[in-house]
Design a protein around this motif. Structure first.
Motif, PDB file in Angstrom:
ATOM      1  N   VAL A 209       0.849  -1.196   0.000  1.00 50.60           N
ATOM      2  CA  VAL A 209       0.000   0.000   0.000  1.00 50.60           C
ATOM      3  C   VAL A 209       0.879   1.238   0.000  1.00 50.60           C
ATOM      4  O   VAL A 209       1.817   1.343   0.803  1.00 50.60           O
ATOM      5  N   THR A 210       0.587   2.179  -0.895  1.00 49.84           N
ATOM      6  CA  THR A 210       1.318   3.440  -0.938  1.00 49.84           C
ATOM      7  C   THR A 210       0.374   4.605  -0.676  1.00 49.84           C
ATOM      8  O   THR A 210      -0.765   4.602  -1.110  1.00 49.84           O
ATOM      9  N   ASP A 211       0.876   5.592   0.037  1.00 52.43           N
ATOM     10  CA  ASP A 211       0.112   6.809   0.328  1.00 52.43           C
ATOM     11  C   ASP A 211       1.112   7.858   0.792  1.00 52.43           C
ATOM     12  O   ASP A 211       2.313   7.580   0.937  1.00 52.43           O
ATOM     13  N   ILE A 212       0.620   9.071   1.031  1.00 54.10           N
ATOM     14  CA  ILE A 212       1.495  10.141   1.513  1.00 54.10           C
ATOM     15  C   ILE A 212       1.243  10.464   2.984  1.00 54.10           C
ATOM     16  O   ILE A 212       1.878  11.352   3.530  1.00 54.10           O
ATOM     17  N   GLU A 213       0.313   9.739   3.637  1.00 51.31           N
ATOM     18  CA  GLU A 213      -0.009   9.989   5.036  1.00 51.31           C
ATOM     19  C   GLU A 213       0.273   8.743   5.867  1.00 51.31           C
ATOM     20  O   GLU A 213      -0.292   7.683   5.621  1.00 51.31           O
ATOM     21  N   ASP A 214       1.131   8.898   6.877  1.00 52.00           N
ATOM     22  CA  ASP A 214       1.514   7.764   7.710  1.00 52.00           C
ATOM     23  C   ASP A 214       0.338   7.180   8.485  1.00 52.00           C
ATOM     24  O   ASP A 214       0.284   5.961   8.715  1.00 52.00           O
ATOM     25  N   ARG A 232       6.005  10.062  -0.277  1.00 54.25           N
ATOM     26  CA  ARG A 232       6.688  11.345  -0.116  1.00 54.25           C
ATOM     27  C   ARG A 232       8.158  11.143   0.216  1.00 54.25           C
ATOM     28  O   ARG A 232       9.011  11.961  -0.158  1.00 54.25           O
ATOM     29  N   THR A 233       8.444  10.084   0.932  1.00 58.11           N
ATOM     30  CA  THR A 233       9.806   9.868   1.433  1.00 58.11           C
ATOM     31  C   THR A 233      10.523   8.714   0.753  1.00 58.11           C
ATOM     32  O   THR A 233      11.712   8.519   0.968  1.00 58.11           O
ATOM     33  N   THR A 234       9.773   7.956  -0.055  1.00 55.36           N
ATOM     34  CA  THR A 234      10.350   6.781  -0.715  1.00 55.36           C
ATOM     35  C   THR A 234       9.951   6.786  -2.178  1.00 55.36           C
ATOM     36  O   THR A 234       8.826   7.174  -2.522  1.00 55.36           O
ATOM     37  N   ASP A 235      10.858   6.360  -3.052  1.00 59.41           N
ATOM     38  CA  ASP A 235      10.506   6.171  -4.459  1.00 59.41           C
ATOM     39  C   ASP A 235       9.645   4.917  -4.547  1.00 59.41           C
ATOM     40  O   ASP A 235      10.156   3.800  -4.397  1.00 59.41           O
ATOM     41  N   PRO A 236       8.332   5.057  -4.762  1.00 60.97           N
ATOM     42  CA  PRO A 236       7.465   3.880  -4.688  1.00 60.97           C
ATOM     43  C   PRO A 236       7.725   2.867  -5.797  1.00 60.97           C
ATOM     44  O   PRO A 236       7.556   1.667  -5.593  1.00 60.97           O
ATOM     45  N   VAL A 237       8.125   3.337  -6.980  1.00 58.42           N
ATOM     46  CA  VAL A 237       8.388   2.415  -8.084  1.00 58.42           C
ATOM     47  C   VAL A 237       9.578   1.531  -7.754  1.00 58.42           C
ATOM     48  O   VAL A 237       9.525   0.285  -7.879  1.00 58.42           O
ATOM     49  N   GLU A 238      10.659   2.163  -7.306  1.00 56.51           N
ATOM     50  CA  GLU A 238      11.856   1.401  -6.944  1.00 56.51           C
ATOM     51  C   GLU A 238      11.565   0.449  -5.786  1.00 56.51           C
ATOM     52  O   GLU A 238      12.001  -0.715  -5.788  1.00 56.51           O
TER      53      GLU A 238
END
Length: 362
Positions: A209-214, A232-238
């Motif tokens: 799961v990816t999002d910008i809110e912890d 926001r803090t991690t490259d989600p694709v990588e």
């Protein structure tokens, strides 16, 4: 009866005394017990609606109190959940099981010239999506209702009609996720959480799961996420490629902004599919290199209402919930009164709030 009436764009939700007609034909009168706040209704009320006044609300659960003379699928006393899927039951799509893309959805409504289902001060009031659930009672075509067990709690039952059908259905019906597949859910809102639940039910090995809110990402773990990524803090694709080793089998985009959708496509492995569910920007879309997509045997698919058959899927999800196999309780962050809809939508801006449900109609 009392209903929350929206009188024009940006004019909010105001409780008024309105009149509900008697059921005719295939119509069913339902005493509403719970009604969820979905962003789609807010969009209609604030910037895309073109028919006012209107009673909105399309996540509805309640008790059948009266039926029209042609009703055969429900009876007085049944507990039912409504859905915005409107289908005629007779077109080629309905007869092939694809009721979510019925060719004649208007068949569930009253015909021109017939009195309106809802009226206010003697004038007709529109009924949002054939449901109008922001009210003490509603009048709905039987094709838009599914019967659920009496022991099903009202608040989570209401959410099944839209958010659960859309999220879980995208995984189970549209993508047909299989045991051992890898799944990415982009957007950890209420609908995205139902996709996580669907992936767990399907037996997916990795549910990312990816999002910008912890706060949302933390909540995702309670629904079955195996990995969470703050984009926001991690490259989600990588990160997705590192976790899966070769890219994901299925990516579900519940955000619908072009840069995010592009990232979702880049997360796919060979043979993978990107499923477009959310739309949050005017430039929503994706540019696809047809040669690269062809050689990788990938696909991009739009998904409406989780490709759901509401008569089959709503009772199924209610049963899974009652068995403890589907988490719906953590979707219900707040219960409000009919008069508090504006405040309820305001509270949804807080990432810690999953869904808000009206349970007090007094």
């Amino acid at each position: 009866m009392k209903a929350s009436v929206t009188k024009g764009l940006g004019q909010g939700f105001v409780v008024e005394e309105v009149e509900l007609a008697e059921p005719i034909g295939h119509e069913v009168r339902v005493q509403v017990q719970a009604s969820g706040l979905c962003h789609s209704d807010l969009s209609v009320a604030t910037f895309i609606g073109d028919e006012f006044p209107v009673v909105l609300g399309h996540e509805v659960a309640g008790v059948v109190t009266e039926v029209g003379p042609q009703v055969t699928q429900v009876k007085v006393g049944d507990h039912v959940v409504g859905s915005l899927i409107q289908y005629c039951g007779a077109c080629v799509n309905c007869l092939s099981g694809r009721t979510h893309i019925c060719l004649r959805p208007e068949a569930t409504l009253r015909e021109p010239g017939q009195p309106a289902r809802i009226s206010w001060n003697g004038e007709p009031v529109a009924q949002g999506m054939g449901l109008g659930g922001f009210a003490q009672e509603t009048l709905v075509h039987e094709n838009q209702l599914a019967v659920v067990p009496d022991e099903m709690p009202w608040a989570p039952a209401a959410l099944i009609g839209c958010g659960v059908l859309t999220g879980a259905g995208a995984v189970l019906n549209s993508a047909e996720v299989r045991q051992g597949d890898t799944v990415v859910v982009i957007g950890a809102g209420g609908v995205g959480m139902n996709a996580v639940s669907g992936a767990r039910i399907a037996g997916a090995e990795k549910i990312i799961v990816t999002d910008i809110e912890d706060a949302k990402l933390e909540r995702a773990k309670a629904f079955g996420a195996t990995h969470v990524l703050n984009s926001r803090t991690t490259d989600p694709v990588e990160a997705v490629r590192d976790i899966t080793g070769h890219g994901a089998d299925h990516v579900f985009d519940f955000v619908g902004a072009r840069p995010v959708t592009t990232q979702g496509f880049q997360m796919l492995g060979k043979g993978g599919g990107l499923y477009l569910i959310g739309v949050s920007a005017n430039d929503a879309g994706i540019d696809v290199n047809s040669i690269a997509t062809l050689s990788a045997s990938q696909k991009v698919q739009g998904v409406y209402m989780g490709s759901s058959n509401l008569k089959r899927d709503i009772p199924l999800y209610a049963s899974l919930y009652l068995q403890g196999r589907m988490n719906l309780d953590d979707l219900v962050s707040k219960k409000i009164a009919l008069s508090e809809i504006d405040a309820g939508y305001e509270s949804l801006k807080d990432g810690a709030t999953a869904r808000v449900v009206i349970t007090d109609f007094s």
